[in-house]
Design a protein around this motif. Sequence first.
Motif, mmCIF file in Angstrom:
data_model
loop_
_atom_site.group_PDB
_atom_site.id
_atom_site.type_symbol
_atom_site.label_atom_id
_atom_site.label_comp_id
_atom_site.label_asym_id
_atom_site.label_seq_id
_atom_site.Cartn_x
_atom_site.Cartn_y
_atom_site.Cartn_z
ATOM 1 N N ARG A 43 0.844 -1.190 0.000
ATOM 2 C CA ARG A 43 0.000 0.000 0.000
ATOM 3 C C ARG A 43 0.880 1.241 0.000
ATOM 4 O O ARG A 43 1.716 1.433 0.880
ATOM 5 N N LEU A 44 0.674 2.118 -0.981
ATOM 6 C CA LEU A 44 1.496 3.307 -1.132
ATOM 7 C C LEU A 44 0.790 4.580 -0.694
ATOM 8 O O LEU A 44 1.438 5.540 -0.277
ATOM 9 N N SER A 45 -0.538 4.614 -0.810
ATOM 10 C CA SER A 45 -1.283 5.815 -0.429
ATOM 11 C C SER A 45 -2.749 5.466 -0.223
ATOM 12 O O SER A 45 -3.279 4.573 -0.901
ATOM 13 N N THR A 46 -3.397 6.159 0.720
ATOM 14 C CA THR A 46 -4.808 5.943 1.020
ATOM 15 C C THR A 46 -5.508 7.282 1.183
ATOM 16 O O THR A 46 -4.962 8.203 1.804
ATOM 17 N N VAL A 47 -6.714 7.375 0.639
ATOM 18 C CA VAL A 47 -7.559 8.556 0.824
ATOM 19 C C VAL A 47 -8.927 8.088 1.298
ATOM 20 O O VAL A 47 -9.521 7.188 0.691
ATOM 21 N N ASP A 48 -9.404 8.660 2.403
ATOM 22 C CA ASP A 48 -10.749 8.378 2.909
ATOM 23 C C ASP A 48 -11.609 9.618 2.723
ATOM 24 O O ASP A 48 -11.228 10.721 3.135
ATOM 25 N N GLN A 49 -12.771 9.423 2.107
ATOM 26 C CA GLN A 49 -13.662 10.542 1.851
ATOM 27 C C GLN A 49 -15.039 10.248 2.436
ATOM 28 O O GLN A 49 -15.669 9.255 2.068
ATOM 29 N N PRO A 50 -15.522 11.076 3.363
ATOM 30 C CA PRO A 50 -16.861 10.855 3.922
ATOM 31 C C PRO A 50 -17.927 11.056 2.862
ATOM 32 O O PRO A 50 -17.755 11.832 1.915
ATOM 33 N N LEU A 51 -19.039 10.352 3.031
ATOM 34 C CA LEU A 51 -20.121 10.397 2.049
ATOM 35 C C LEU A 51 -21.427 10.588 2.793
ATOM 36 O O LEU A 51 -21.829 9.750 3.604
ATOM 37 N N GLY A 52 -22.092 11.692 2.530
ATOM 38 C CA GLY A 52 -23.350 11.974 3.214
ATOM 39 C C GLY A 52 -24.523 11.255 2.591
ATOM 40 O O GLY A 52 -25.393 10.728 3.285
#
Length: 403
Positions: free
Chosen positions: A105-114
Amino acid sequence: MVRTRATVRDLRKQNRSVLLTALFLDGPLSRQQLSASTGLSAATASTITGELLDEGLLVEAGSVESDGGRPRVLLRVNPAFGHVIGVDVGETGIKVELFDLAMTRLSTVDQPLGFVEPVAVSELIAAGVGEVLTATGVAASSVLGVGVGVPGTVERGTSAVVHAQTIGWDAVPLEKMIREAGVEPPLFVENGAKTQGQAEMWFGAGRGAGHAVIVLVGSGVGVAVVTDGVVHRGATSNAGEWGHTTIVYGGRRCRCGVRGCLEAYAGAEAMLARYREALRRNDPEADQQSALEALLSSRSAVARRVVDESVGYLGAGIANLVNLFNPERVVLGGWAGLALGARKLDEIVAATADHALRHPYGQVRIELGRTGPDAVAVGAATLPVAALLDSGADPRSARVSGF
């Protein structure tokens, strides 16, 4: 039935696939080990590995002593040959992860979703893909493919279409929408429970099992059923909607509109709703994961009752899977499944034993998933890898949908 004779090209493709798969899942291996494990002749193994080394798909990875003579060179899939991206479209957020071909794993992005609105989901996926590439300096041209794990079922054709009744998606042309949002690499769209299943079968608790059931418990409930090493899909890829099997006749209304579904009792959203009802509250939680942790940690009699009932329903649901599919292994995963299983696995196993037939239950082992709460994203990232292994060629050379 018309039988077609395999061509030399077909045989070469098959041999490349066999060797690449062995090296990806079990490498590094020597040419001699490859020949022994795949059943290919030493000459064939040597010829094909030579081709793959020239193409940059394989690299040397040290050596091991032989029984006399020169040391044997070890080979592995080249981690730098390309990159893959896995996307987990959850009901409360989207996770995007970038990996090299060693699945580092090189990079992670978490994005909230309404709200799970298709256009917003597509745009967040495109934004997340851009973010992980920018964060690492990896060029889009280096990406073999982007795998996307989604709620619901995936209809295959020239472009993947998603049906997810519980979140209001009816024939959503998600692959087309993601492409229009700006994602350039090949796309692979699959049900999230099935991508989690592949992650566990390749790297986790399902590894080595020919017959397994990989359970996903998150906001909702799903499953991947593996028979003879192959995921069972059904006539239109709808197989695995275990959360919408009836556990209580005429019971609670499920999000799908039917009464008595397992998901209406064992899913995290339903567990929290039942807890609120018991407390006579009607304010839904903004953060399901934190709320479930608080429920599981609570010592109140009401909380314990809700959790114990949920354990019983989940165990009964797993018993149905044991009776139906006779697996050798059941793996409990998903963020809510892991949280519940970390505290209550013994009770879940006991509830399964109480509701399953003795003989198939005696053949099964029930354990927690090992690929973690981001197993859906990890499994999604393996979809372009699977295309590489199956074809023995770079998936960037032929833009294909599905898995």
